[in-house]
Design a protein around this motif. Structure first.
Motif, mmCIF file in Angstrom:
data_model
loop_
_atom_site.group_PDB
_atom_site.id
_atom_site.type_symbol
_atom_site.label_atom_id
_atom_site.label_comp_id
_atom_site.label_asym_id
_atom_site.label_seq_id
_atom_site.Cartn_x
_atom_site.Cartn_y
_atom_site.Cartn_z
ATOM 1 N N THR A 171 22.844 79.240 34.226
ATOM 2 C CA THR A 171 22.730 78.419 35.449
ATOM 3 C C THR A 171 21.311 78.472 36.042
ATOM 4 O OG1 THR A 171 23.487 80.067 37.059
ATOM 5 C CG2 THR A 171 25.187 78.662 36.092
ATOM 6 N N ARG A 172 20.499 79.506 35.674
ATOM 7 C CA ARG A 172 19.127 79.545 36.158
ATOM 8 C C ARG A 172 18.234 78.736 35.207
ATOM 9 N NH1 ARG A 172 18.595 84.863 36.401
ATOM 10 N NH2 ARG A 172 16.956 85.206 34.884
ATOM 11 N N TYR A 173 18.556 78.861 33.915
ATOM 12 C CA TYR A 173 17.811 78.101 32.903
ATOM 13 C C TYR A 173 18.749 77.039 32.333
ATOM 14 C CZ TYR A 173 15.080 82.442 33.077
ATOM 15 O OH TYR A 173 14.368 83.530 33.499
ATOM 16 N N GLU A 174 18.307 75.791 32.395
ATOM 17 C CA GLU A 174 19.180 74.694 31.969
ATOM 18 C C GLU A 174 19.512 74.746 30.473
ATOM 19 O OE1 GLU A 174 18.849 70.525 33.384
ATOM 20 O OE2 GLU A 174 17.110 71.321 34.444
ATOM 21 N N ASN A 175 18.592 75.312 29.680
ATOM 22 C CA ASN A 175 18.816 75.318 28.227
ATOM 23 C C ASN A 175 19.659 76.491 27.758
ATOM 24 O OD1 ASN A 175 17.493 72.936 27.805
ATOM 25 N ND2 ASN A 175 15.484 73.939 27.726
ATOM 26 N N VAL A 176 20.193 77.255 28.691
ATOM 27 C CA VAL A 176 21.172 78.295 28.332
ATOM 28 C C VAL A 176 22.552 77.731 28.669
ATOM 29 C CG1 VAL A 176 21.987 80.633 28.772
ATOM 30 C CG2 VAL A 176 19.540 80.147 28.825
ATOM 31 N N ILE A 177 23.370 77.554 27.657
ATOM 32 C CA ILE A 177 24.707 76.970 27.877
ATOM 33 C C ILE A 177 25.770 77.874 27.252
ATOM 34 C CG2 ILE A 177 23.848 74.601 27.992
ATOM 35 C CD1 ILE A 177 24.872 74.209 25.121
ATOM 36 N N THR A 178 27.020 77.636 27.603
ATOM 37 C CA THR A 178 28.100 78.438 27.010
ATOM 38 C C THR A 178 28.601 77.750 25.743
ATOM 39 O OG1 THR A 178 29.878 77.312 28.177
ATOM 40 C CG2 THR A 178 28.853 79.182 29.303
ATOM 41 N N SER A 179 29.367 78.515 24.960
ATOM 42 C CA SER A 179 29.903 77.976 23.698
ATOM 43 C C SER A 179 30.860 76.809 23.964
ATOM 44 C CB SER A 179 30.607 79.081 22.907
ATOM 45 O OG SER A 179 31.470 79.814 23.725
ATOM 46 N N LEU A 180 31.546 76.849 25.125
ATOM 47 C CA LEU A 180 32.485 75.760 25.438
ATOM 48 C C LEU A 180 31.710 74.486 25.780
ATOM 49 C CD1 LEU A 180 35.566 75.953 25.425
ATOM 50 C CD2 LEU A 180 35.512 75.935 27.899
ATOM 51 N N GLU A 181 30.599 74.656 26.496
ATOM 52 C CA GLU A 181 29.746 73.499 26.797
ATOM 53 C C GLU A 181 29.150 72.934 25.505
ATOM 54 O OE1 GLU A 181 28.431 74.892 31.298
ATOM 55 O OE2 GLU A 181 27.236 75.492 29.582
ATOM 56 N N PHE A 182 28.755 73.852 24.609
ATOM 57 C CA PHE A 182 28.208 73.422 23.320
ATOM 58 C C PHE A 182 29.253 72.633 22.526
ATOM 59 C CE2 PHE A 182 27.171 74.081 18.837
ATOM 60 C CZ PHE A 182 25.843 73.697 18.812
ATOM 61 N N GLU A 183 30.495 73.077 22.643
ATOM 62 C CA GLU A 183 31.604 72.421 21.937
ATOM 63 C C GLU A 183 31.727 70.964 22.377
ATOM 64 O OE1 GLU A 183 33.080 74.665 19.825
ATOM 65 O OE2 GLU A 183 33.935 72.890 18.898
ATOM 66 N N ARG A 184 31.594 70.720 23.676
ATOM 67 C CA ARG A 184 31.667 69.344 24.165
ATOM 68 C C ARG A 184 30.429 68.555 23.734
ATOM 69 N NH1 ARG A 184 35.734 67.756 23.734
ATOM 70 N NH2 ARG A 184 35.093 65.827 24.728
ATOM 71 N N LEU A 185 29.294 69.274 23.695
ATOM 72 C CA LEU A 185 28.025 68.615 23.368
ATOM 73 C C LEU A 185 28.043 68.052 21.947
ATOM 74 C CD1 LEU A 185 25.436 68.378 25.088
ATOM 75 C CD2 LEU A 185 24.521 70.305 23.831
ATOM 76 N N ILE A 186 28.623 68.792 21.018
ATOM 77 C CA ILE A 186 28.560 68.336 19.623
ATOM 78 C C ILE A 186 29.832 67.599 19.215
ATOM 79 C CG2 ILE A 186 26.907 70.076 18.822
ATOM 80 C CD1 ILE A 186 29.428 71.532 17.617
ATOM 81 N N ASN A 187 30.734 67.373 20.202
ATOM 82 C CA ASN A 187 31.950 66.631 19.884
ATOM 83 C C ASN A 187 31.647 65.135 19.866
ATOM 84 O OD1 ASN A 187 34.599 65.224 20.522
ATOM 85 N ND2 ASN A 187 35.273 67.316 20.187
ATOM 86 N N SER A 188 32.145 64.456 18.847
ATOM 87 C CA SER A 188 31.822 63.019 18.728
ATOM 88 C C SER A 188 32.372 62.230 19.917
ATOM 89 C CB SER A 188 32.374 62.463 17.425
ATOM 90 O OG SER A 188 33.765 62.689 17.379
ATOM 91 N N GLY A 189 33.377 62.770 20.596
ATOM 92 C CA GLY A 189 33.907 62.089 21.782
ATOM 93 C C GLY A 189 33.307 62.635 23.066
ATOM 94 N N GLY A 190 32.297 63.519 22.932
ATOM 95 C CA GLY A 190 31.717 64.184 24.101
ATOM 96 C C GLY A 190 30.672 63.335 24.803
ATOM 97 N N PRO A 191 29.982 63.907 25.773
ATOM 98 C CA PRO A 191 29.049 63.138 26.609
ATOM 99 C C PRO A 191 27.855 62.574 25.851
ATOM 100 C CG PRO A 191 28.930 65.493 27.098
ATOM 101 C CD PRO A 191 30.084 65.310 26.202
ATOM 102 N N THR A 192 27.467 63.214 24.718
ATOM 103 C CA THR A 192 26.319 62.696 23.951
ATOM 104 C C THR A 192 26.784 62.035 22.660
ATOM 105 O OG1 THR A 192 26.048 64.786 22.796
ATOM 106 C CG2 THR A 192 24.828 64.521 24.861
ATOM 107 N N ARG A 193 28.087 61.801 22.569
ATOM 108 C CA ARG A 193 28.680 61.221 21.345
ATOM 109 C C ARG A 193 28.340 62.076 20.122
ATOM 110 N NH1 ARG A 193 31.780 59.415 24.198
ATOM 111 N NH2 ARG A 193 31.655 57.454 25.304
ATOM 112 N N GLY A 194 28.232 63.356 20.332
ATOM 113 C CA GLY A 194 28.038 64.285 19.210
ATOM 114 C C GLY A 194 26.602 64.584 18.883
ATOM 115 N N HIS A 195 25.650 63.986 19.609
ATOM 116 C CA HIS A 195 24.242 64.255 19.316
ATOM 117 C C HIS A 195 23.823 65.572 19.961
ATOM 118 C CE1 HIS A 195 23.633 60.433 17.421
ATOM 119 N NE2 HIS A 195 24.193 59.815 18.454
ATOM 120 N N LEU A 196 23.181 66.415 19.148
ATOM 121 C CA LEU A 196 22.730 67.705 19.655
ATOM 122 C C LEU A 196 21.421 67.503 20.420
ATOM 123 C CD1 LEU A 196 22.986 70.804 19.755
ATOM 124 C CD2 LEU A 196 21.742 70.881 17.594
#
Lengths: 44, 603
Positions: free
Chosen positions: B147-172
């Motif tokens: 939460t202090r550094y934006e580029n530190v995320i949790t594994s659950l957030e990462f899971e949504r990030l790389i999901n094809s139905g996620g906010p970036t359509r699966g783009h890392l």
């Protein structure tokens, strides 16, 4: 953070501090002899 | 999910909460609060017209705040039923300056701002607890800068990030510049296996989740460098070791050591990880574009409420406790209730499905039988003695006793729900509850027989059936030596040991009385052992007031596996016995003489 209270062991007589929350029953062990006969010393 | 939604014999109550549970195996009544959706589920076709016109945006819970949703929304794309829900707290529809745009946009008139919660009672025979888990919040681990550094995320957030139905359509991408990171670090065991700052247990699935994520990244972005910082990689399931080796072959670098500190470059927003590598020694600095904290599992936030509603036990880690780890791994201590998934302990999908299948099988077997075998040892109320005080209702860990304290009608025990701990019997101040096969008169007779001759030479010990008595058995079979003058009285639970039994033993001349039961986490009767401790603590005070040394009443928690402890405790109490003088025993006999007088009650 739970407050601490003074306890005494009814087997070896050791006295020590342990976390204590009024109304909460917890398993307690004497750090000296390992007995569970640990009684809270009440302020008189 | 769609199959479940369509199944003619499954009633799916989505967007609902359990308000109350009463009854017992085969006859549970569950009160469910169907929360107001403000959208008619039967008419809504999930066309999305309402969502398009809604002016309110809020963080999307399903995307863990990485995307936004509207005030009227579908919880997630595959949600069943496929219908919208309106968050009335966010909606402008009821404000003085009314919005009402969704109402205008909906052709089918599905939206109703006056919808209200509905309470429904459902009669069920068995209950499966599948409430899942939450994930550890790493905000408190300051060294990782979450939460202090934006580029530190949790594994659950990462899971949504790389999901094809996620906010970036699966783009890392990394959060600060929306660019593809060149180096990604995974930090394992965040919040797990650390009793001082997190949880002492292993969360089971995090290692393999990381291995899977690494393979996914390498599959889609072969040029991305991946470093995994770990304590141990626990790849113990079928095919898991193979997967781990494949990720190494694909180029993932595994470094043994957890970063002690993460720093952010203020310009590039890249991260510097300082790690003591335990295989090579020395502190190294690794620069990465993005760090993923592999967070562990924690019990569901509302576990307390579920525990109270269903009279369940929880282990020390906070997850629900099964009735027996080997013989009843999916059963709760309360009959008719079963566990599946992470409600019982952290586990991966395969284990969750296996446990769910087992739980369904157990529930089905019970339902198909149409009848249940109840415990032979249950409590019985003697109506003539009952004063309807309601103490037994409060004591019972299974909610098996009901009593109308206002109408002053005698308490009633539901035998199908009673497990036979006997805590009610021991706590009843009027002797109005007795236990079948462990009646007061039967236990009194044992005390009298054991102390009938030379009581000053004996130690009287009450031992619970499941733990302490089994511990004594183990001591015997292992040939652990302990004094032969110990006399054991078995009760099903230490909660059955009435204060009257202890006083009777002292009145009969016992120099030392020991009450022993299960450790709190092992109690066979949910929390009956808590009543044992409270009762013994009161007894210590009472003995002291009567001029009897409280040390003469000992309390010990001995498990079935602690044969050695049993023998040690017996030797210790024998040493205490030798210090009790004959004068003390005689004084005690005189002080407690009235305990031996017949009360006229035969229970």
């Amino acid at each position: 953070m739970a407050e601490e209270a003074k306890f005494c062991c009814l087997r070896c007589g050791a006295e020590f501090l342990l976390p204590y929350t009024p109304g909460v029953t917890e398993e307690r062990t004497c750090p000296n002899c390992g007995s569970n006969s640990v009684r809270r010393k009440k302020d008189k | 999910m769609a199959d479940v939604g369509r199944h003619p014999r499954i009633e799916l109550l989505a967007y609902s909460e359990v308000d109350n549970v009463t009854g017992y195996v085969g006859n549970f009544t569950v009160t469910v609060r169907k929360k107001a959706r403000y959208v008619d589920v039967a008419e809504c076709t999930a066309c999305g017209d309402c969502e398009d016109v809604c002016p309110v945006t809020a963080p999307d819970e399903f995307e863990i705040g990485l995307a936004t949703r509207k005030a009227i929304y579908q919880p997630f794309p595959q949600a069943v039923p496929s219908a919208y829900v309106l968050n009335i707290d966010e909606c402008l529809g009821n404000n003085p300056i009314a919005c009402g745009k969704c109402l205008e946009a909906c052709d089918k008139d599905c939206i109703d701002y006056d919808d209200e919660d509905e309470l429904v009672d459902i009669e069920v025979g068995t209950i499966l607890v599948c409430v899942g888990m939450d994930v550890y919040d790493p905000t408190t681990l300051d060294e990782f800068g979450y939460t202090r550094y934006e580029n530190v995320i949790t594994s659950l957030e990462f899971e949504r990030l790389i999901n094809s139905g996620g906010p970036t359509r699966g783009h890392l991408i990394r959060m600060t510049d929306r660019e593809q990171p060149r180096t990604v670090a995974f930090i394992q065991c965040v919040g797990s296996r650390d009793a001082s700052r997190g949880n002492p247990y292993c969360s089971n699935f995090c290692c393999m989740n990381t291995v899977k994520d690494c393979l996914l990244i390498k599959d889609h972005y072969p040029d991305v460098d991946i470093k995994v910082f770990y304590m141990d990689i626990r790849a113990f399931g079928k095919g898991f070791e193979d997967l781990f080796q494949r990720s190494k072959e694909a180029g993932t670098v595994y470094i043994r050591g957890i970063p002690g500190e993460i720093e952010e470059d203020p310009e590039t927003k890249s991260l510097r990880l300082y790690v003591e590598t335990t295989t090579e020694g020395g502190v190294n600095c690794h620069e990465v574009d993005m760090a993923v904290l592999s967070v562990g599992a924690v019990p569901k936030r509302d576990s307390d409420m579920i525990q109270r509603l269903l009279t369940l036990q929880r282990s020390q880690d906070g997850f629900f406790l099964e009735a027996h780890p080997k013989l009843k791994p999916v059963d709760a201590a309360t009959q008719g209730i079963f566990f599946a998934g992470c409600a019982e302990s952290p586990k991966d999908i395969k284990d969750s499905v296996t446990q769910a299948s087992a739980a369904v099988g157990r529930a089905n077997r019970l339902m198909m039988q149409g009848e249940v075998k109840v415990e032979a040892i249950t409590s019985t109320v003697i109506p003539d003695l009952c004063k309807s005080c309601g103490i037994c209702v409060k004591v019972c860990p299974y909610n098996a006793i009901s009593c109308d304290t206002k109408a002053k009608t005698p308490a009633v025990v539901v035998e199908a729900a009673c497990a036979g701990c006997g805590a009610c019997s021991a706590e009843c101040p009027f002797g109005a509850i007795t236990m079948k096969h462990f009646t007061d008169s039967q236990i009194d007779a044992q005390i009298d027989a054991m102390l009938s001759d030379n009581p000053q030479d004996k130690v009287l010990a009450f031992a619970c059936n499941w733990c302490s008595y089994s511990g004594a058995d183990l001591a015997g079979t292992n040939r652990f030596q302990y004094p032969a003058n110990v006399r054991l009285i078995r009760t099903m639970c230490s909660g059955r040991v009435d204060k009257r039994f202890v006083l009777r033993a002292f009145a009969m001349g016992a120099p030392i009385v020991l009450v022993s039961g299960c450790h709190f986490a092992d109690c066979h009767y949910i929390n009956a052992v808590h009543w044992t401790q409270r009762r013994v603590e009161k007894l210590w005070d009472e003995l002291e007031k009567k001029g009897i040394r409280p040390e003469r009443l000992q309390l010990e928690w001995i498990s079935a596996a602690e044969g050695q402890k049993f023998a040690t405790v017996m030797r210790a109490v024998e040493e205490l016995r030798q210090k009790v003088t004959r004068d003390e025993i005689e004084h005690t006999r005189k002080v407690l003489a009235d305990v031996l007088e017949p009360t006229g009650v035969v229970a």
